[in-house]
Design a protein around this motif. Structure first.
Motif, short mmCIF file in Angstrom:
data_model
loop_
_atom_site.label_atom_id
_atom_site.label_comp_id
_atom_site.label_asym_id
_atom_site.label_seq_id
_atom_site.Cartn_x
_atom_site.Cartn_y
_atom_site.Cartn_z
N LEU A 59 0.99 -1.22 -0.04
CA LEU A 59 0.19 -0.16 -0.03
C LEU A 59 0.81 1.25 -0.12
O LEU A 59 0.69 2.22 -0.70
N MET A 60 1.88 1.31 0.77
CA MET A 60 2.66 2.53 0.87
C MET A 60 3.62 2.57 -0.61
O MET A 60 3.88 3.73 -0.92
N ALA A 61 4.06 1.70 -0.98
CA ALA A 61 4.82 1.54 -2.21
C ALA A 61 3.70 2.31 -3.36
O ALA A 61 4.27 3.15 -4.22
N SER A 62 2.61 1.97 -3.41
CA SER A 62 1.69 2.34 -4.44
C SER A 62 1.36 3.86 -4.33
O SER A 62 1.43 4.57 -4.96
N LEU A 63 1.41 4.27 -3.02
CA LEU A 63 0.94 5.64 -2.56
C LEU A 63 2.05 6.53 -2.92
O LEU A 63 1.98 7.87 -3.04
N SER A 64 3.24 6.07 -2.69
CA SER A 64 4.43 7.15 -2.78
C SER A 64 4.92 6.86 -4.27
O SER A 64 5.89 7.65 -4.75
N GLY A 65 4.29 6.16 -5.23
CA GLY A 65 4.32 6.34 -6.57
C GLY A 65 5.71 5.37 -7.04
O GLY A 65 6.04 5.60 -8.27
N ALA A 66 5.80 4.21 -6.31
CA ALA A 66 7.17 3.56 -6.88
C ALA A 66 6.52 2.45 -7.71
O ALA A 66 5.17 2.27 -7.89
N ASP A 67 7.42 2.11 -8.61
CA ASP A 67 7.04 1.16 -9.71
C ASP A 67 6.75 -0.17 -9.18
O ASP A 67 7.96 -0.93 -9.31
N THR A 68 5.76 -0.46 -8.86
CA THR A 68 5.45 -1.80 -8.17
C THR A 68 4.34 -2.74 -9.23
O THR A 68 4.02 -3.53 -8.74
N ALA A 69 4.17 -2.15 -10.19
CA ALA A 69 3.11 -2.69 -11.14
C ALA A 69 3.50 -4.23 -11.69
O ALA A 69 4.80 -4.46 -11.90
N GLY A 70 2.61 -4.95 -11.40
CA GLY A 70 3.12 -6.29 -11.87
C GLY A 70 3.61 -7.36 -10.74
O GLY A 70 3.62 -8.45 -11.13
N THR A 71 3.95 -6.75 -9.81
CA THR A 71 4.23 -7.57 -8.51
C THR A 71 3.03 -8.17 -8.14
O THR A 71 1.90 -7.80 -8.10
N LEU A 72 3.30 -9.40 -7.39
CA LEU A 72 2.20 -10.23 -6.81
C LEU A 72 1.59 -9.55 -5.94
O LEU A 72 0.21 -9.46 -5.72
N ALA A 73 2.43 -8.67 -4.76
CA ALA A 73 1.64 -7.97 -4.03
C ALA A 73 0.63 -7.00 -4.34
O ALA A 73 -0.20 -6.81 -3.89
N ASN A 74 1.28 -6.21 -5.33
CA ASN A 74 0.64 -5.27 -6.00
C ASN A 74 -0.59 -5.59 -6.65
O ASN A 74 -1.90 -4.92 -6.34
N VAL A 75 -0.83 -6.54 -7.55
CA VAL A 75 -1.99 -6.99 -7.90
C VAL A 75 -2.88 -7.43 -7.10
O VAL A 75 -4.19 -7.08 -7.33
N ILE A 76 -2.36 -8.27 -5.98
CA ILE A 76 -3.38 -8.83 -4.80
C ILE A 76 -3.90 -7.67 -4.21
O ILE A 76 -5.34 -7.57 -3.83
N VAL A 77 -2.96 -6.80 -3.57
CA VAL A 77 -3.69 -5.87 -2.62
C VAL A 77 -4.19 -4.69 -3.26
O VAL A 77 -5.37 -4.29 -3.04
N MET A 78 -3.70 -4.21 -4.54
CA MET A 78 -4.21 -2.85 -4.99
C MET A 78 -5.15 -3.12 -5.84
O MET A 78 -5.99 -2.31 -6.27
N GLU A 79 -5.15 -4.08 -6.67
CA GLU A 79 -5.95 -4.49 -7.91
C GLU A 79 -7.21 -5.36 -7.58
O GLU A 79 -8.23 -5.40 -8.17
N ILE A 80 -7.16 -6.31 -6.39
CA ILE A 80 -8.07 -7.13 -6.19
C ILE A 80 -8.76 -6.74 -5.09
O ILE A 80 -10.03 -6.68 -4.73
N ARG A 81 -7.99 -6.69 -4.00
CA ARG A 81 -8.67 -6.27 -2.60
C ARG A 81 -9.12 -4.90 -2.37
O ARG A 81 -10.06 -4.64 -1.78
N LEU A 82 -8.36 -3.92 -2.97
CA LEU A 82 -8.63 -2.45 -2.47
C LEU A 82 -10.03 -2.22 -3.11
O LEU A 82 -11.00 -1.51 -2.35
N PRO A 83 -10.21 -2.53 -4.29
CA PRO A 83 -11.47 -2.16 -4.83
C PRO A 83 -12.60 -2.86 -4.13
O PRO A 83 -13.65 -2.43 -4.03
N ARG A 84 -12.63 -4.09 -3.88
CA ARG A 84 -13.29 -4.85 -3.07
C ARG A 84 -13.70 -4.34 -1.70
O ARG A 84 -14.77 -4.13 -1.39
#
Length: 365
Positions: A59-84
């Motif tokens: 969550l902090m990496a995404s909020l700070s603008g770090a390039d984490t696109a495509g990592t497993l943690a980013n996909v699960i936390v930001m793309e699946i669980r956050l919208p839910r």
């Protein structure tokens, strides 16, 4: 204020009122913290075995603008669980606040969007769009396809609420008994028509309908959260302005009129806002019961019946409760998932029975 309170000296009543306001502020602050905690845990808890620290770093990496696109943690936390999670917060808040408005409007603690058929009407309209949306006249094509489902659910909830109000109201007076019985009948009719639509569907649609009708946030996406947000947020922002008027309505329609409340306008605005919130919630997550009736009752026991406090507190507790129920639904039988409506029913039905038994015991004294 209760009848017993009215017999107390003014200074005692003032002290009690002050205690309730202070308690309400504490409860709202505690519920805001609860929403933040359950929201974060919803990002961290799941079948993947992530720790809260992993979710926090993603969550902090995404909020700070770090390039984490495509990592497993980013996909699960930001793309699946956050919208839910966002969808669960919206739906829970909308259903709980709608329950408070319905109970205040009809001056009956049993009034609930699910019990009086509003959710069933919204669900029927949503199902009809899914089954027969392709047969609609081309004039409806001006509405983007993703908006069709929430718009139809809103229209279905609004139509059912207006029909319920007109059936239960005669000569400007609303009959609570007629309202409840008419709500049962309208809910049964909507359920039967929904059953007919499902009967005409194919195997894939039947499977989707069965899961959807039990309520679920499993299909929560960022697009669905964005489409649902305007419907529910509009109601959440507007309803608190009705709090003082709903307090006046508790005294009776004639008494509220003497206090300066435009009763008929209040009813129409309240009905429209409830239909907006419930329609958006049903379109996004299917019909989910007991949130709208359990949450207001639970909070009235703690902070009293004043709507200004009750509406905000109910929105917060409803949001936290639904997100918590969603965590249970997706972890208790992991990697499979229970429909969230089953979880809310298992938690809500015993509480509702306890409430009925408690009120019966008080009336028997």
């Amino acid at each position: 204020m209760t009848t017993a309170d009215a017999t107390l000296p003014a200074d005692v009543r003032s002290a009690r009122s002050g205690d309730r306001r202070a308690r309400a502020r504490l409860v709202v602050a505690a519920l805001a913290v609860l929403v933040a905690v359950t929201g974060f845990l919803s990002l961290a808890v799941g079948a993947t075995g992530f720790t809260p620290g992993t979710a926090a770093r993603a969550l902090m990496a995404s909020l700070s603008g770090a390039d984490t696109a495509g990592t497993l943690a980013n996909v699960i936390v930001m793309e699946i669980r956050l919208p839910r999670t966002l969808l669960g917060l919206l739906v829970g808040a909308g259903l709980a606040m709608s329950g408070v408005v319905m109970q205040g409007l009809f001056r009956n603690p049993l009034a609930d969007p699910a019990l009086v058929g509003v959710s069933s009407g919204a669900a029927l309209a949503a199902v009809m769009i899914i089954v027969a949306g392709g047969l609609l006249p081309s004039a409806f094509a001006v509405l983007p396809q993703p908006f069709m489902l929430p718009a139809a659910a809103f229209a279905g909830g609004l139509a059912t609420t207006i029909a319920l109000y007109r059936i239960a109201t005669r000569n400007g007076r609303t009959s609570v008994a007629t309202m409840l019985l008419a709500g049962i009948a309208l809910g049964a009719l909507s359920g039967a028509l929904t059953g007919l639509a499902i009967y005409a569907s194919d195997d894939q649609q039947l499977r989707d309908f069965t899961f959807w009708s039990l309520g679920s946030l499993a299909g929560g996406t960022l697009q669905k959260a964005v489409l649902t947000a305007p419907f529910i947020l509009a109601a959440l922002l507007a309803i608190p302005y009705l709090g003082d008027r709903l307090d006046g309505l508790l005294l009776g329609e004639a008494e509220a009129g003497h206090l300066g409340v435009e009763v008929q306008i209040l009813k129409r605005v309240a009905i429209g806002l409830v239909a907006l919130a419930v329609g958006g919630a049903v379109a996004a997550a299917g019909p989910i019961g007991f949130i709208g009736i359990v949450v207001p009752h639970l909070l009235r026991l703690v902070i009293g019946p004043r709507h200004r406090n009750l509406l905000l507190a109910s929105a917060l507790l409803g949001a936290a409760l639904l997100v918590g129920a969603d965590m249970v639904a997706r972890t208790v039988v992991a990697p499979a998932e229970l429909p969230i409506g089953i979880v809310t029913a298992i938690l809500g039905a015993p509480f509702f029975l306890w409430l009925l038994l408690r009120q019966r015991a008080l009336l028997d004294v």
